[in-house]
Write a protein that holds these residues in place. Structure first.
Motif, PDB file in Angstrom:
ATOM      1  N   ARG A 151       0.840  -1.187   0.000  1.00  0.00           N
ATOM      2  CA  ARG A 151       0.000   0.000   0.000  1.00  0.00           C
ATOM      3  C   ARG A 151       0.877   1.239   0.000  1.00  0.00           C
ATOM      4  O   ARG A 151       2.076   1.169   0.302  1.00  0.00           O
ATOM      5  N   VAL A 152       0.251   2.367  -0.319  1.00  0.00           N
ATOM      6  CA  VAL A 152       0.928   3.662  -0.300  1.00  0.00           C
ATOM      7  C   VAL A 152       0.501   4.408   0.951  1.00  0.00           C
ATOM      8  O   VAL A 152      -0.681   4.388   1.329  1.00  0.00           O
ATOM      9  N   GLY A 153       1.459   5.038   1.606  1.00  0.00           N
ATOM     10  CA  GLY A 153       1.165   5.846   2.777  1.00  0.00           C
ATOM     11  C   GLY A 153       1.305   7.326   2.447  1.00  0.00           C
ATOM     12  O   GLY A 153       0.514   7.884   1.678  1.00  0.00           O
ATOM     13  N   ALA A 154       2.296   7.965   3.024  1.00  0.00           N
ATOM     14  CA  ALA A 154       2.500   9.399   2.823  1.00  0.00           C
ATOM     15  C   ALA A 154       2.846   9.692   1.372  1.00  0.00           C
ATOM     16  O   ALA A 154       3.674   9.010   0.759  1.00  0.00           O
ATOM     17  N   ALA A 160       7.102   9.294  -2.244  1.00  0.00           N
ATOM     18  CA  ALA A 160       5.990   8.528  -1.667  1.00  0.00           C
ATOM     19  C   ALA A 160       6.561   7.412  -0.815  1.00  0.00           C
ATOM     20  O   ALA A 160       7.642   6.888  -1.086  1.00  0.00           O
ATOM     21  N   LYS A 161       5.823   7.054   0.234  1.00  0.00           N
ATOM     22  CA  LYS A 161       6.201   5.933   1.081  1.00  0.00           C
ATOM     23  C   LYS A 161       5.345   4.727   0.704  1.00  0.00           C
ATOM     24  O   LYS A 161       4.118   4.838   0.600  1.00  0.00           O
ATOM     25  N   ALA A 438       2.565   3.183  11.193  1.00  0.00           N
ATOM     26  CA  ALA A 438       3.218   4.453  11.487  1.00  0.00           C
ATOM     27  C   ALA A 438       4.398   4.758  10.576  1.00  0.00           C
ATOM     28  O   ALA A 438       4.637   5.918  10.223  1.00  0.00           O
ATOM     29  N   GLU A 439       5.184   3.752  10.192  1.00  0.00           N
ATOM     30  CA  GLU A 439       6.354   4.018   9.356  1.00  0.00           C
ATOM     31  C   GLU A 439       5.966   4.579   7.992  1.00  0.00           C
ATOM     32  O   GLU A 439       6.773   5.254   7.347  1.00  0.00           O
ATOM     33  N   ALA A 440       4.754   4.307   7.560  1.00  0.00           N
ATOM     34  CA  ALA A 440       4.291   4.830   6.275  1.00  0.00           C
ATOM     35  C   ALA A 440       3.686   6.217   6.390  1.00  0.00           C
ATOM     36  O   ALA A 440       3.312   6.813   5.374  1.00  0.00           O
TER      37      ALA A 440
END
Length: 704
Positions: A151-154, A160-161, A438-440
């Motif tokens: 998945r994509v986070g930030a 992108a993360k 959280a890391e994302a």
């Protein structure tokens, strides 16, 4: 005695079914998992020992016996003398039950002499117990250790993360490489793939890794997939995952985008048999975000035209409303609004931009509902894997970037961290939260923290950590209680100073409601329990235009307006939950307004004695907090916020509340025009907080 036991069996059976229904369909209260087996055993015992009470009227069968005797006369003639003797035998006969009586017996556990009906009741109650067992223990046995996902986070303007989980068989590590390319849709097959970062997946980290994809262009679509180090395409994902980078916030060209806000979800509630991985609220969200082509094509041309006309009229109405708030003499008869956000209900606008991301505001898992399996790291990780293994969630996270904060149920109910990160179960609980969610997120303001801020266009966001530094409200002086801690509080004040004139709308994300209008348990778990810190924060929020608080936790929806005085700005709170969980019917715990008031001046036109009109100032008292809209019903709720700042003189946020997959409420927030600048010094914005900043060693005088 037997009849008494039969009645007791019926009563226990009925109570048992009620409790099971409430547990599986209304609210999975933890204590019910102990009550249900006790009631079931009580029902079995009384059923075995008791004889069912006969509710039917028995038929009495009578048998008459006639005896004939012979009697001889003296003359030799034989005369027959009949003597009749009646004997009555009582034989009970049970009439077969009617359909109505049989249904009553089954539904209400009425005692019955019919063995088949008694067995049917036993079967029903046993199946209910098995359903409870599945709901309670499925999260433990469905460990999802083999789940593969990404998945994509930030999403940044230039980066992108990306999160990936790819377990390897019979190994302790697995190296996978992310490859990516621009996704402009034109001759896509001819666009070459570029090598990206390598994810070092290890069993120690549960095969999860977040990588940073850098060197991207703002406001541009991209896609990615995974290969091994031999450049062999991996089978998952079967199709490339697409995402869209954020716009460059330095380009003040206005923004127009949507995002989703919600919180609180658990699989398979309300309960359905053999649906342990389904999260219905996310199924509804996926249908809402990406309706099928058939549904899209069903809209006729007149409907589309009508929607466009409606959108244009809505835009004109917004501008007219904003113009109507002018203080000029021509509009002196109109009430003067304070320099603040203006909110009013509107019809839904069908001309909407794409949804760019989702803010999930906590209770992503329920570690202690319906049962707490312990505080070891695996117990928490298993629940995260279970959610990412859900086909319902997969439909969303593979297409929509998601950022997260956490709340108490990621740890344990009503958790207060006291600033002690070594206090169990916090270390293991946050280890799982960090790996999977959280890391994302966007990079934290301070290293090792879970609070952070980010920008999307000219909208700014600050996401709080409301658990780690939370005080024990039952000890010490109330004036010393804090939810955020000094360091996070200073970071929030600093952020307010920076975004005051550098962003149009400012969104503050709190996992728990900011308002004090919710009662019952909310008096101990929300901002209501921290009145001094809340009061200081509210003053800070009202010194900055266009602040909107987003919150969850209460499993209800409410829009709350915080009134400011003449020199401040109103603040709006949108509290939305659950994404997919229970709500409590009938019981309402939200007060309509606060007892605390603020004074506000408005202008009013009056006629003097000589018949002339004169404008006078009137001071009125208004509630400091009041409910704009409240909707408690619904197991599946989310808010869609459409930010539109293309017209800097009339910025607007359109809020659509979706409940159980259907539009339930629309609200339009008219913002104050903001002349965007590069930065604002915190010291000049809020000198009253100098003592707090000095306390942690920060010197505001150096920031000018």
């Amino acid at each position: 005695m037997a009849a008494t036991l039969a009645i007791a069996s019926s009563a226990l059976s009925t109570l048992y079914r009620i409790v099971v229904y409430l547990f599986l369909e209304v609210a999975p209260i933890s204590r019910a998992k102990y009550v249900i087996p006790v009631l079931y055993l009580g029902y079995l015992l009384t059923s075995y020992l008791g004889t069912p009470a006969f509710s039917e009227i028995l038929t009495l069968k009578q048998e008459v016996v006639t005896v004939e005797q012979e009697k001889s006369e003296t003359n030799g003639n034989v005369v027959t003398d009949v003597s009749v003797q009646e004997t009555t035998a009582v034989i009970p006969v049970v009439e077969p039950p009617t359909l109505r009586s049989a249904l009553s017996t089954i539904i209400f556990s009425v005692p019955s002499p019919v063995r088949a009906l008694r067995r049917a009741n036993l079967l029903i109650n046993t199946l209910l117990l098995l359903a409870v067992a599945e709901f309670v223990f499925f999260p433990y046995f469905d460990s999802a250790t083999d789940v593969v996902y990404t998945r994509v986070g930030a999403i940044y303007p230039d980066a992108a993360k990306v999160v990936v989980r790819y377990p390897a068989a019979n190994a302790t590590e697995n190296l996978v490489r992310l490859v990516w390319r621009q996704a402009d849709g034109k001759n896509q097959s001819e666009v070459p793939w570029r090598e990206g970062p390598i994810a070092n997946l290890t069993a120690e980290r549960d095969w999860v890794q977040t990588v940073n994809l850098r060197g991207l262009w703002p406001n541009t679509p991209y896609e990615y997939r995974f290969e091994d180090l031999n450049n062999t395409l991996l089978p998952y994902p079967s199709a490339p995952i697409r995402f869209h980078t954020a716009p460059d916030p330095r380009l003040h060209s206005g923004s127009h985008f949507r995002f989703i806000a919600s919180s609180c979800m658990t699989p398979n509630f309300p309960y359905l048999p053999l649906q342990g991985r389904r999260i219905k609220g996310l199924d509804l969200l996926a249908d809402y975000l990406w309706p099928s082509e058939s549904q899209s094509a069903a809209a006729s041309l007149p409907t589309v035209i009508a929607q466009n006309v409606s959108s244009a009229l809505s835009s004109l109405a917004s501008k007219a409303t904003a113009s109507g708030n002018s203080t000029s003499a021509e509009n002196a008869t109109a009430p003067i609004m304070p320099p603040t956000n203006v909110t009013h209900e509107v019809a839904a606008d069908q001309s909407v931009p794409p949804t760019e991301f989702m803010v999930f505001m906590g209770d992503f898992i329920y570690a202690d509902v319906p049962i707490y399996f312990g505080d070891d790291a695996e117990a928490y990780r298993r629940l995260y894997r279970r959610n990412y293994n859900s086909p319902s969630f997969r439909k969303v996270y593979e297409r929509l970037p998601i950022i997260h904060t956490y709340d108490d149920h990621e740890i344990i109910n009503n958790y207060a961290g006291l600033g002690n990160t070594s206090l169990p179960p916090y270390p293991n609980a946050t280890n799982a939260f960090e790996l999977y969610n959280a890391e994302a997120n966007y990079d934290p303001i301070d290293e090792g923290q879970y609070y952070f801020d980010f920008r999307y266009g000219d909208a700014a966001f600050f996401v709080m950590d409301t658990r780690r530094y939370r005080s024990d409200i039952f000890s010490d002086e109330p004036t010393s209680h804090t939810m955020l801690g000094d360091k996070q509080l200073a970071a929030l004040y600093n952020w307010l100073g920076k975004v005051n004139n550098t962003a149009v709308f400012k969104f503050v994300v709190s996992s728990v409601p900011f308002t004090a209008l919710w009662t019952y348990e909310a008096l101990e778990d929300t901002w209501a329990a921290f009145p001094y810190e809340k009061s200081a924060l509210l003053s800070a929020f009202q010194s900055v235009p266009n602040v909107i608080v987003l919150s969850g936790d209460r499993h209800e929806f409410a829009a709350i307006e915080f009134a400011a005085g003449d020199n401040g700005h109103n603040v709006l709170e949108i509290s939305t939950s659950p994404m997919s969980m229970f709500y409590v019917p009938f019981i309402r715990t939200l007060k309509p307004r606060s007892e605390e008031v603020v004074n506000r001046t408005r202008e009013e036109v009056v006629k003097t004695e000589d018949g002339k009109e004169e404008v006078v100032k009137v001071v009125e008292e208004v509630p400091r907090e009041k409910v704009v809209k409240y909707i408690a019903e619904g197991n599946y709720k989310w808010s869609t916020l459409e930010v539109d700042t293309r017209d800097y003189d009339h910025p607007v946020v359109r809020v659509e509340i979706m409940i159980d997959g259907k539009p339930a409420y629309n609200l339009e927030v008219l913002g104050k025009p903001v002349k965007l600048q590069s930065t604002t010094a915190l010291g000049s914005l809020m000198p009253q907080f100098k003592g707090v900043l000095d306390k942690i060693g920060l010197k505001p005088s150096r920031w000018f």
